[in-house]
Structure formats: structure tokens, C-alpha cells
Design an enzyme around this catalytic site. Structure first.
Site, PDB file in Angstrom:
ATOM      1  N   SER A  11       0.893  -1.320  -0.083  1.00 11.45           N
ATOM      2  CA  SER A  11      -0.076  -0.032  -0.172  1.00 11.45           C
ATOM      3  C   SER A  11       0.837   1.380  -0.041  1.00 11.45           C
ATOM      4  CB  SER A  11      -0.811   0.176   1.112  1.00 11.45           C
ATOM      5  OG  SER A  11      -0.060   0.233   2.274  1.00 11.45           O
ATOM      6  N   ASP A  18       7.890   1.936   5.163  1.00  6.02           N
ATOM      7  CA  ASP A  18       8.961   1.479   5.065  1.00  6.02           C
ATOM      8  C   ASP A  18      10.292   2.551   4.629  1.00  6.02           C
ATOM      9  OD1 ASP A  18      10.876  -0.707   3.956  1.00  6.02           O
ATOM     10  OD2 ASP A  18      10.555   0.108   1.919  1.00  6.02           O
ATOM     11  N   ASP A  22      13.745   3.229   6.981  1.00  7.05           N
ATOM     12  CA  ASP A  22      14.770   3.038   6.500  1.00  7.05           C
ATOM     13  C   ASP A  22      15.746   4.417   6.695  1.00  7.05           C
ATOM     14  OD1 ASP A  22      14.188   0.581   5.552  1.00  7.05           O
ATOM     15  OD2 ASP A  22      14.094   1.277   3.391  1.00  7.05           O
TER      16      ASP A  22
END
Length: 168
Positions: A11, A18, A22
Site C-alpha cells: 500500500s 518502509d 529506513d
């Protein structure tokens, strides 16, 4: 970075989450390294490049209407297409970068230069030398991709603005 390999973002929220996780993990490592090694602006510049290039990439993706910031099939850079088109290569570059930062932290000694720390580690054995060379190559490739990413995305933003202005 590690979230990408365990949870495939399906999505928009997942993709953004994500990328944010990171950036946070990389930011933490770079801020710590900026306190351990001098000159600290080297690590802070790497942090700015990492965050800036990914922000530009996400923003330009939004502007041009792509559904995924990793969709770079139309890029003129072969390295950029390779990086985002091959999950193993991208994974290698990301893991090499993070591991190099962790190793730099673990090897840090008070008032030593980063280059001296790396050279001392490389002199210990051929295995350390090979590992450091392997990690440095992945790290350098990721930094180059970040520069390409920032330029490509900035160009897309400028093109979007020019087209918008022209179509008025």
C-alpha cells in the site's frame, strides 16, 4: 531497510512507512558517527543526501502520478534502473551501507581518523580487507544512486512545473 525484506509494502502507507523507517535507522547511525569521527560534516552530508534524495524521489513520483517510487523503468541511468530493478542488488547496496556504518561505530577509537580505523582493520587480515572492500563498493554504489536519484527526481519536478506553467 530491513523492513523491506520482511514486509513487502503493498500500500502507499506501507511504502511510505518502509522508507521512513529506513531513513530513521540510517539517520541514527550517521548522527552517532558524526559524533565519533571528525569532520562530522561528512556524515551529516551523507544524511542530507540520503533524506533529500528519497524525499525528492517520493515527491516526484507523486507529481507524475506513478504508484511506486521504485518505478524507474523510464530512467536514462542504467545504474538507477539496475538498483531499483534488481532487489538483490539493491539489498546488497543497502545492507553493505548499513553494515559499514555499524562496523565504523564498533571499530571507533577516541580521537582517531575514520580512514586510519579502516586501514588498521584492513591490515589485520585478508578477510577483513575483502569484507571492507565488498562493503565499501556497496556503500559507494548506494551514494552514487542517491545522487542520481536526487538529480533525476529534481529534473522531474522542474519539468512538472514547466509543463504546468506552459499549460496555463
Amino acid at each position: 531497510m530491513f523492513l523491506t525484506f520482511y514486509v513487502h509494502p503493498v500500500s502507499t502507507f506501507g511504502a511510505v512507512l518502509d522508507m521512513v523507517t529506513d531513513r530513521i535507522s540510517t539517520a541514527c547511525l550517521l548522527v552517532i558517527l558524526s559524533q565519533v569521527y571528525r569532520p562530522s560534516f561528512v556524515f551529516l552530508s551523507l544524511l542530507a543526501l540520503d533524506i533529500g534524495s528519497h524525499w525528492f524521489q517520493m515527491y516526484s513520483t507523486f507529481l507524475v502520478g506513478k504508484s511506486n517510487h521504485k518505478d524507474v523503468k523510464d530512467s536514462t541511468s542504467w545504474l538507477f534502473r539496475l538498483y531499483y530493478g534488481n532487489r538483490m542488488f539493491m539489498g546488497y547496496c543497502c545492507v553493505a551501507c548499513e553494515l559499514l556504518y555499524i562496523i565504523l561505530f564498533l571499530l571507533a577509537k577516541e580521537s582517531e581518523k575514520m580512514t586510519d580505523v579502516l586501514m588498521d582493520a584492513a591490515k589485520q587480515s585478508i578477510i577483513y580487507s575483502a569484507l571492507l572492500a565488498f562493503l565499501l563498493f556497496g556503500w559507494a554504489t548506494k551514494q552514487l544512486v542517491n545522487v542520481i536519484q536526487m538529480k533525476t527526481a529534481a529534473d522531474l519536478c522542474v519539468l512538472y512545473d514547466l509543463n504546468k506553467k506552459h499549460n496555463k
